[in-house]
Design a protein around this motif. Structure first.
Motif, short mmCIF file in Angstrom:
data_model
loop_
_atom_site.label_atom_id
_atom_site.label_comp_id
_atom_site.label_asym_id
_atom_site.label_seq_id
_atom_site.Cartn_x
_atom_site.Cartn_y
_atom_site.Cartn_z
N LEU A 232 0.86 -1.18 0.00
CA LEU A 232 0.00 0.00 0.00
C LEU A 232 0.90 1.23 0.00
N ASN A 233 0.84 1.99 -1.09
CA ASN A 233 1.69 3.17 -1.26
C ASN A 233 0.98 4.42 -0.74
N PHE A 234 1.40 4.88 0.43
CA PHE A 234 0.84 6.10 0.98
C PHE A 234 1.65 7.29 0.46
N ASP A 235 1.33 7.68 -0.76
CA ASP A 235 2.00 8.78 -1.43
C ASP A 235 1.34 10.09 -0.98
N PRO A 236 2.11 11.04 -0.46
CA PRO A 236 1.50 12.30 -0.05
C PRO A 236 0.67 12.97 -1.14
N LEU A 237 0.98 12.69 -2.42
CA LEU A 237 0.20 13.29 -3.50
C LEU A 237 -1.26 12.82 -3.46
N LEU A 238 -1.51 11.66 -2.87
CA LEU A 238 -2.87 11.17 -2.72
C LEU A 238 -3.61 11.92 -1.61
N PHE A 239 -2.86 12.69 -0.82
CA PHE A 239 -3.42 13.42 0.31
C PHE A 239 -3.15 14.92 0.15
N GLU A 240 -3.33 15.38 -1.11
CA GLU A 240 -3.15 16.80 -1.45
C GLU A 240 -1.76 17.30 -1.08
N GLY A 241 -0.76 16.42 -1.20
CA GLY A 241 0.62 16.82 -0.95
C GLY A 241 0.99 16.90 0.52
N ASP A 242 0.12 16.47 1.39
CA ASP A 242 0.32 16.59 2.84
C ASP A 242 0.97 15.30 3.37
#
Length: 300
Positions: A83-93
């Protein structure tokens, strides 16, 4: 996302419960019962009448099928899900991505066990590998947003035991069977490391269509290997495709049953028509399928 290969997970009579669990535990996840057992079943399936037989799970557009059966098989960490928790998936946060990872880790760890504790590693500032209460393995990773984007869920295949040091050979073979396949990053062990030979795969990626996989040769000896607890389902457009994949992949005649096979590396596959649900809706189709090895559409 075009997903030619759908991972299938084997559950011991609790796939419906597991669907509810994953819907709550995983971000962007929802599960629904896709098929139920018919009212008339052979003796070995008595007690499942009307119960879910297939539960479909969607995680951020990635499909997983959960099979409701007995306790014959269990998943192992040989096939896990990154599971890739990329900050881009969270509006860069980045803080929001980390918080979401921690929440998911807590949910999956409840009743499960950590295989690699959540913490900082050379390849990620926040990573952990957990086997959940159902035996399914997940790798949670805080991803560098400046890197090449990858989907939220990636299927990882780890080669060990009888399949040790065969990762590159196996993936070359799998990719040869599909028209739209390509490698991503592949990193080799520069020298022997534990059970991994020099030149074997430390970390690699490949895609089939838009579905990404990662693969590796383990450098640690494990007491587990591939089992039908996690199988890979290929959904075929017609009988010609079924024949193609079945002929190429099947390597263990005794394992052939109801569209299931085991390949030369020990991985279980299901080769099924895209309209499987429609075919099984025909009167008596379920019982006819139980008598098949390779699925023959005309015989449904």
């Amino acid at each position: 996302m075009t997903q030619k290969i759908v991972p299938n997970l084997w559950f011991a009579g609790n796939a419906g419960e597991a669907g509810q669990f994953y819907s709550a535990a995983l971000p962007w996840a929802a599960a629904h019962v896709a098929m139920r057992y018919p009212d008339e079943l052979p003796e070995f399936q008595k007690g499942f009448e009307g119960e879910p037989v297939v539960v479909d799970l969607d995680v951020a557009g990635f499909r997983v099928t959960m099979i409701n059966s007995d306790d014959t098989f269990r998943p192992t960490p040989s096939i896990s899900f990154v599971l890739n928790f990329d900050p881009l998936l969270f509006e860069g946060d980045t803080d929001a991505a980390r918080a979401a990872l921690d929440k998911t880790w807590a949910a999956l760890s409840d009743g499960g066990q950590a295989l690699m504790p959540l913490g900082e590693y050379p390849f990620s500032p926040h990573y952990g590998w957990v086997q959940d209460r159902y035996g399914v393995s997940w790798q949670l990773m805080l991803t560098d947003p400046t890197g090449e984007p990858r989907p939220f869920v990636i299927t990882q295949i780890m080669f060990s035991g009888d399949a040790q040091n065969q990762a590159r050979e196996a993936v070359d073979f799998y990719m040869s069977l599909f028209d739209d396949a390509a490698f991503g990053t592949v990193v080799q062990y520069p020298e022997a490391s534990g059970t991994a030979a020099a030149g074997s795969v430390m970390f690699g990626e490949f895609r089939i269509g838009e579905h990404w996989f990662s693969f590796m040769d383990s450098n640690v000896e494990h007491q587990f290997g591939f089992t039908p607890g996690v199988s890979l389902e290929i959904r075929c457009a017609g009988q010609a495709e079924i024949d193609h994949f079945w002929g190429a992949l099947s390597a263990v005649p005794d394992a052939e049953q109801c569209g299931w096979l085991v390949d030369r590396y020990g991985i279980s596959w299901q080769i099924v028509p895209e309209n499987m649900g429609e075919l099984l809706a025909k009167p008596g189709a379920y019982q006819r399928m139980l008598g098949m090895k390779k699925l023959v559409i005309a015989d449904f």
